[in-house]
Design a protein around this motif. Structure first.
Motif, PDB file in Angstrom:
ATOM      1  N   ILE A  74       0.834  -1.202   0.000  1.00 22.66           N
ATOM      2  CA  ILE A  74       0.000   0.000   0.000  1.00 22.66           C
ATOM      3  C   ILE A  74       0.864   1.245   0.000  1.00 22.66           C
ATOM      4  O   ILE A  74       0.619   2.201  -0.757  1.00 22.66           O
ATOM      5  N   GLY A  75       1.892   1.271   0.850  1.00 22.62           N
ATOM      6  CA  GLY A  75       2.776   2.433   0.906  1.00 22.62           C
ATOM      7  C   GLY A  75       3.459   2.696  -0.414  1.00 22.62           C
ATOM      8  O   GLY A  75       3.551   3.847  -0.867  1.00 22.62           O
ATOM      9  N   GLU A  76       3.934   1.644  -1.071  1.00 21.18           N
ATOM     10  CA  GLU A  76       4.592   1.836  -2.370  1.00 21.18           C
ATOM     11  C   GLU A  76       3.595   2.268  -3.437  1.00 21.18           C
ATOM     12  O   GLU A  76       3.924   3.091  -4.306  1.00 21.18           O
ATOM     13  N   LEU A 127       9.874  11.331   0.872  1.00 21.79           N
ATOM     14  CA  LEU A 127      10.767  10.526   1.704  1.00 21.79           C
ATOM     15  C   LEU A 127      10.078   9.202   2.015  1.00 21.79           C
ATOM     16  O   LEU A 127       8.848   9.124   2.042  1.00 21.79           O
ATOM     17  N   VAL A 128      10.875   8.181   2.244  1.00 22.53           N
ATOM     18  CA  VAL A 128      10.318   6.889   2.637  1.00 22.53           C
ATOM     19  C   VAL A 128      11.116   6.340   3.805  1.00 22.53           C
ATOM     20  O   VAL A 128      12.265   6.725   4.034  1.00 22.53           O
ATOM     21  N   THR A 129      10.477   5.462   4.557  1.00 21.63           N
ATOM     22  CA  THR A 129      11.197   4.714   5.587  1.00 21.63           C
ATOM     23  C   THR A 129      11.032   3.231   5.280  1.00 21.63           C
ATOM     24  O   THR A 129       9.987   2.799   4.786  1.00 21.63           O
ATOM     25  N   ALA A 130      12.056   2.482   5.552  1.00 28.12           N
ATOM     26  CA  ALA A 130      12.026   1.036   5.307  1.00 28.12           C
ATOM     27  C   ALA A 130      12.867   0.346   6.371  1.00 28.12           C
ATOM     28  O   ALA A 130      13.892   0.876   6.818  1.00 28.12           O
ATOM     29  N   GLN A 161      17.142   0.742  -0.767  1.00 31.77           N
ATOM     30  CA  GLN A 161      17.865   0.906  -2.025  1.00 31.77           C
ATOM     31  C   GLN A 161      16.970   0.615  -3.223  1.00 31.77           C
ATOM     32  O   GLN A 161      17.020   1.293  -4.250  1.00 31.77           O
ATOM     33  N   GLU A 162      16.110  -0.391  -3.078  1.00 33.33           N
ATOM     34  CA  GLU A 162      15.176  -0.740  -4.144  1.00 33.33           C
ATOM     35  C   GLU A 162      14.244   0.426  -4.460  1.00 33.33           C
ATOM     36  O   GLU A 162      14.003   0.759  -5.633  1.00 33.33           O
ATOM     37  N   LEU A 163      13.722   1.072  -3.417  1.00 31.64           N
ATOM     38  CA  LEU A 163      12.814   2.204  -3.612  1.00 31.64           C
ATOM     39  C   LEU A 163      13.544   3.396  -4.223  1.00 31.64           C
ATOM     40  O   LEU A 163      12.993   4.115  -5.066  1.00 31.64           O
ATOM     41  N   HIS A 164      14.791   3.602  -3.807  1.00 31.85           N
ATOM     42  CA  HIS A 164      15.578   4.699  -4.375  1.00 31.85           C
ATOM     43  C   HIS A 164      15.838   4.460  -5.857  1.00 31.85           C
ATOM     44  O   HIS A 164      15.714   5.379  -6.685  1.00 31.85           O
ATOM     45  N   GLU A 196      14.492   9.443  -1.389  1.00 26.71           N
ATOM     46  CA  GLU A 196      15.458   9.234  -0.311  1.00 26.71           C
ATOM     47  C   GLU A 196      14.821   8.432   0.819  1.00 26.71           C
ATOM     48  O   GLU A 196      13.675   8.681   1.202  1.00 26.71           O
ATOM     49  N   SER A 197      15.570   7.486   1.356  1.00 30.78           N
ATOM     50  CA  SER A 197      15.115   6.712   2.512  1.00 30.78           C
ATOM     51  C   SER A 197      15.763   7.260   3.769  1.00 30.78           C
ATOM     52  O   SER A 197      16.973   7.512   3.797  1.00 30.78           O
TER      53      SER A 197
END
Length: 269
Positions: free
Chosen positions: A13-15, A32-35, A42-45, A51-52
């Motif tokens: 859902i977040g993605e 911005l994201v948190t993981a 790194q995958e999201l970046h 930026e994570s």
């Protein structure tokens, strides 16, 4: 878009929200994201150019915080955020069963909180997100929330007292349709069709029926009657559905889902 938005919890859902916001015109530099895992960060970046950061860093830097974690993780997350969230932030919760009061009591007095119940079709931009204001959220906060979730489907404002019912109907709703498709596909196999053909027939029937419901403006009873000829095949099938209490079973199922949502909201997970 000049505000910075942080998505805390970047599961499916977040993605989906993240990708929908980018398609809607938000700049990756403003997101911005948190993981939990560095590989996920790194995958999201790589995929979105965002930026994570850590949860406290997100709370300090972002104007809008979208809390997309699992309900059982919300208390711990709020403990991390509380020292850093000021009352000029907008906090949006997408966690099932978590009330705005639960969040407000753990953050700075006056922090605006909006509760949202999205469903999984946000993954294909056909979601329904039900939105409710907390005690400090204004119309402008609701509009901002609608702009974010409108990128992945439709939105609907309801009083928070109706959120448990909306969760039962819309949040869990796709699962009921998958269940019906599964059962109807099995019936098609019993009637002699190969599984792939039965599946394709039912899926297209479901898509076509949904589009007609959405676009015709007709009541579902009227659309059903248009398919139901006197002494025909459809009325014979509907008689059996009524004989087996399918309508009553669906009502009971939604009541059970609503009651479970209330249990989650009260902390009886």
């Amino acid at each position: 878009m000049t505000q910075t938005v942080a998505v805390l919890g970047t599961g499916k859902i977040g993605e989906a929200l993240l990708s929908g916001m980018i398609r809607a015109g938000w700049r990756p530099a403003d997101l911005l994201v948190t993981a939990r895992r560095s590989e996920r960060a790194q995958e999201l970046h790589t995929r979105y150019g965002v930026e994570s950061v850590s949860n406290p860093e997100a709370a300090k830097a972002a104007d809008i915080l979208i809390l997309a974690v699992k309900p059982q993780d919300m208390g711990k997350l709020l403990d991390e955020l509380a020292p850093h969230v000021t009352a000029d932030r907008l906090v949006i919760s997408a966690a099932a069963g978590i009330t705005t009061t639960f969040i407000e009591e753990r953050l700075t007095q006056g922090t605006p909180v909006v509760r949202v119940m999205p469903n999984t079709p946000v993954l294909v931009d056909e979601g329904m997100s039900v939105i409710s204001a907390g005690s400090h959220a204004t119309g402008a906060h609701l509009t901002t929330t609608e702009e974010i979730f409108g990128g992945v489907g439709k939105t609907l404002r309801v009083p928070e007292s109706q959120q448990d019912a909306a969760t039962a109907l819309s949040g869990s709703g796709p699962a009921y349709f998958y269940f019906l498709v599964e059962a109807m596909t099995d019936a098609g196999i019993l009637l002699g069709l190969p599984r792939a053909q039965a599946h394709d027939l039912i899926v297209q029937a479901a898509i076509g029926a949904a589009v007609m419901l959405r676009d015709s403006g007709e009541h579902p009873v009227k659309l059903r009657e248009a398919v139901t000829s006197p002494a025909g095949t459809t009325i014979s099938a509907i008689r059996e559905l009524e004989n087996h209490g399918v309508r009553a079973a669906l009502i009971a199922a939604l009541e059970a889902a609503r009651d479970r949502s209330r249990e989650l909201a009260s902390g009886n997970g």
